[in-house]
Design a protein around this motif. Structure first.
Motif: not given
Length: 838
Positions: A551-557, A587-600, A606-607
């Protein structure tokens, strides 16, 4: 002048007008004389009519019009007479026949039939043609009764069907000879042709020829009808040609339906071959008819096809280096009473091609494995397109070309489920994201849909059709479109290859990614390439949801690919928003992969709107709008992610306000300044709510102060601006909520402060003569005072007697009525004064 006296010899007092004036005078006099003559002639005609009416009595208001012409009445009478005589003869044959002996029967039959058939001769000699036609029709009906009577009297032991076949043959021959002898009669020869439709089908039934024999009998009879219709060209035989045409299409249609059913239900190769032979024979009949039907000459030659003639572009270009004479597709052909020859030629050729291909398809269905018959049928259709050459009439080539194109389209529809599964199958993966890489590509695309059974043949159909479009279409007008269609088919085939061959999951991702890049770079007709790229990239993103790393690789590409493609102005209106969409997903996948909560994660999202604000000015108007809309959508995603955390939601709102303010700096985006202000206010309100602040002034004053400043700046720039526009919103933003809070507040400070503020606003409005501050401040001041005096007013109301309110209401109504009456009286006086003045 007529006496030879010239103008020079006349006295000096004589006046001669110029020739032009004298000519106008003479013309005027002549016109008057003509008008007077016309009046006199009209009066004379009226007098003559009046005298004739007096002599012959009054005429009726109108003469009754006959509702039917004399020839029509005559034909109806003759038809009724012939029908009645036929009914009488039938009744005699069926009822009274048994009371006569053999000799009597023969005498009656011979005498009546012979007399009836001979009777038209003297009638024709006397010029009574219609009567002769009626009598001849009766004679033909009598011959049918004679044949029936002969069977019932002497041939009862013979098979009825076989006897009917022989009898109809004899009747057809007899009627044809009779019609040829009496050439001026129109009924016998068409009747003979109608009777000739029955011998072969009845003979096949009598001989127990089965379904194949009966179908062959129908087709042979239709072939004979077609031959008669094509070879009969004399104007006097028009009725024969019409009857033959009806017979050819009627019996031929039944024969074609029967042969098609036999081909479809054939249990083995032998039965399929016999059905194919029948269909081929029907195709030969139809093609011969199309070839022989006379058509008017075409409007004029042209070397290029028209927009309305795609089949000609395919059919004519099937042979490289040969370009048959062209035609204008919109040129109407002259019509004869029954049909348009050119359209009939094309329809027959189309039917001939379809029947031939159906014959081959029926054999392939029972001789090759399931699914591969369609591939063979497609190859035959392509061969038909490639084989229409030589001295073939153009309308015939046109119909055959449409037959080939139609079969190719049917083959593509048959293979469409494969493409649908490959494209739509990955939509089932979002239900189980990051559940692990599938075992192969087929498992990835069939997460929510079944795999079609004929995937291999379907893949070959796509490839063969793509090759046919690329190789056969050579016309300059249609070749770009054919290449685009070929590219789409190649795209569908390549997209289906990994799943069809059950390649590994990573290979599927790689192939789909390369196909996305190829679609973006391919020089296809816009917007085909970019649309294919969007569809492929969407499938790729969905396929990648099965694995976190993928997911992260494909979305980045995909983000990088579409961002780079946005450098091409032709692609930017689509690729720039697509890049932002994939960046948001990344951005959403990165936050989910890092274990962040949705608000963070919202802060990371926002980028995307920030990048949209920076990149939008670099594009043209269309791409700029799409980029900004996509950035705004990403902003909404960030709000949705942060909505559960009020402090972070306030931060997100403030940052979005900063982004909107940065966009509003551009001259063409000034209205976004209001959006930025609204976002800042919302951020402040959310922050106050997070701090559990319940005072409404804390929410309204941050709005009122900048609103009043903006209003004062606007009035300074534009003195003609109204106070309601400049100061009304700002004042109402604080005064109205505070007034509502006063009526629900039992404390003392707020009413006093609100009253003081309303008094100050009222005095400022009076000082500067501004309506908005004066009205708003005064209204709030009065309502605030009423709130403060409400307890005392209630006490006074309780102290008043019960009759006081009705009395006050009555006095009010009396005052209004008196005022109304006074106005009516004043209006009446004004009307009386105006009347006296008039």
């Amino acid at each position: 002048m007529a006496c030879g006296v010239t103008r020079a010899t006349l006295p000096a007092m004589t006046y001669f007008p110029p020739p032009a004036e004298e000519l106008r005078f003479l013309d005027a006099e002549l016109r008057q004389l003509d008008a007077r003559r016309a009046q006199l002639l009209a009066r004379r005609a009226w007098l003559v009519t009046a005298l004739q009416s007096a002599a012959h009595g009054p005429e009726p208001a109108f003469a009754p019009r006959p509702e039917a012409s004399a020839p029509r009445v005559q034909n109806v009478l003759l038809l009724l007479g012939g029908v009645l005589l036929t009914i009488a003869a039938t009744a005699f044959t069926l009822v009274s026949w048994g009371h006569l002996g053999i000799a009597g029967r023969a005498a009656v039959l011979g005498t009546v039939t012979l007399a009836t058939l001979v009777a038209p001769l003297p009638l024709l000699h006397r010029g009574l043609r219609s009567t002769a036609e009626a009598v001849a029709g009766l004679g033909l009906a009598l011959t049918v009764l004679d044949a029936y009577a002969l069977h019932e009297a002497a041939l009862t032991s013979t098979d009825g069907t076989a006897y009917a076949a022989v009898a109809t043959t004899a009747l057809a021959a007899l009627w044809a000879a009779y019609g040829t002898t009496l050439g001026t009669l129109r009924l016998p020869r068409p009747a003979a042709l109608v009777a000739a439709q029955l011998p072969l089908p009845l003979g096949a039934i009598a001989a127990d020829a089965g379904a194949y024999g009966s179908t062959a009998a129908l087709l042979v009879t239709a072939a004979a009808d077609a031959a008669v219709a094509l070879l009969t060209t004399a104007p006097t035989l028009r009725s024969v040609r019409i009857a033959a045409t009806i017979g050819a299409y009627g019996l031929g249609g039944w024969g074609v339906l029967a042969a098609t059913w036999l081909s479809w239900t054939a249990p083995g190769p032998s039965a399929a071959a016999r059905a194919a032979a029948l269909l081929t024979f029907a195709s030969a009949i139809t093609l011969t008819a199309a070839w022989r039907i006379p058509t008017p000459p075409l409007a004029g030659p042209t070397d290029a096809p028209t927009e309305a003639d795609p089949v000609r572009a395919t059919a004519d270009s099937a042979i490289p280096g040969t370009t048959p004479p062209g035609f204008h597709a919109r040129t109407p052909a002259p019509a004869i009473p029954m049909f348009r020859p050119a359209s009939l030629v094309t329809a027959n050729a189309l039917l001939a091609g379809l029947l031939l291909l159906a014959a081959v398809g029926g054999v392939l269905r029972v001789t090759v494995p399931d699914g591969w018959a369609m591939v063979g049928e497609l190859l035959c259709a392509i061969g038909l397109l490639a084989g229409i050459r030589g001295r073939m009439p153009e309308r015939v080539r046109f119909g055959l070309g449409w037959a080939g194109v139609g079969v190719q389209a049917f083959a593509l529809l048959w293979a469409l489920p494969l493409a649908a599964v490959v494209v739509l199958g990955p939509f089932g993966l979002p239900a189980h994201p990051w559940s692990g890489a599938p075992v192969d590509a087929r498992a990835a695309v069939t997460a929510g849909t079944p795999w079609p059974p004929d995937a291999g043949p379907g893949l070959v159909v796509f490839m063969v059709a793509a090759a046919a479009l690329a190789l056969l279409v050579r016309e300059p007008v249609w070749r770009p479109r054919a290449l685009t269609g070929s590219a789409v088919l190649v795209w569908a085939a390549v997209l289906a290859v990994p799943a069809t061959l059950q390649l590994p999951y990573t290979v599927d991702l790689l192939v789909t990614g390369l196909l996305t890049a190829a679609a973006l770079l391919a020089p296809l007709r816009p917007p085909t390439g970019v649309l294919l790229a969007l569809v492929t990239s969407g499938d790729l993103a969905l396929l990648a949801l099965a694995d976190r790393t993928a997911t992260l690789t494909v979305l980045s590409a995909l983000t990088v690919l579409f961002a780079v493609a946005s450098a091409r102005p032709r692609l930017a209106p689509v690729t720039a928003p697509a890049a932002l969409v994939y960046a948001t997903a990344l951005a959403c996948a990165t936050g989910a992969a890092a274990g962040w909560q949705p608000q963070y994660t919202a802060l990371l999202v926002l980028a995307v709107p920030a990048a949209a604000t920076l990149l939008a000015p670099r594009f043209d108007r269309q791409a700029r709008l799409g980029t900004e809309v996509t950035g705004a959508a990403a902003g909404l995603v960030s709000l949705a992610l942060a909505v559960t955390d009020a402090p972070l939601l306030a931060v997100v709102l403030a940052l979005l306000g900063v982004i909107a303010a940065a966009t509003a700096v551009r001259p063409d985006r000034r209205p976004l300044g209001l959006v930025a202000a609204a976002l800042f206010v919302l951020a402040a309100w959310v922050r106050l709510a997070a701090w559990d602040v319940g005072t409404p002034e804390a929410y309204t004053l941050p709005v009122t102060v900048p609103a009043l400043l903006v209003g004062a700046w606007r009035r300074h720039r534009d003195p003609s601006a109204r106070s309601w526009t400049a100061y009304g919103p700002g004042l109402a933003a604080t005064l109205v909520p505070s007034l509502v809070a006063v009526w629900h507040d039992e404390g003392r400070p707020r009413p006093l402060l609100l009253g003081g503020a309303a008094l100050a606003v009222t005095l400022l409005g009076a000082r500067h003569r501004l309506r908005a501050p004066l009205v708003l401040g005064g209204s709030v001041l009065v309502l605030d005072a009423l709130h403060e005096l409400a307890p005392y007013l209630v006490q006074v109301a309780d102290a008043l007697p019960r009759w006081v309110p009705p009395a006050l209401a009555g006095l009010l109504l009396l005052a209004v009525g008196a005022t109304y009456e006074q106005r009516i009286r004043d209006m009446r006086r004004v009307r009386e004064v105006l009347g006296r003045m008039n």
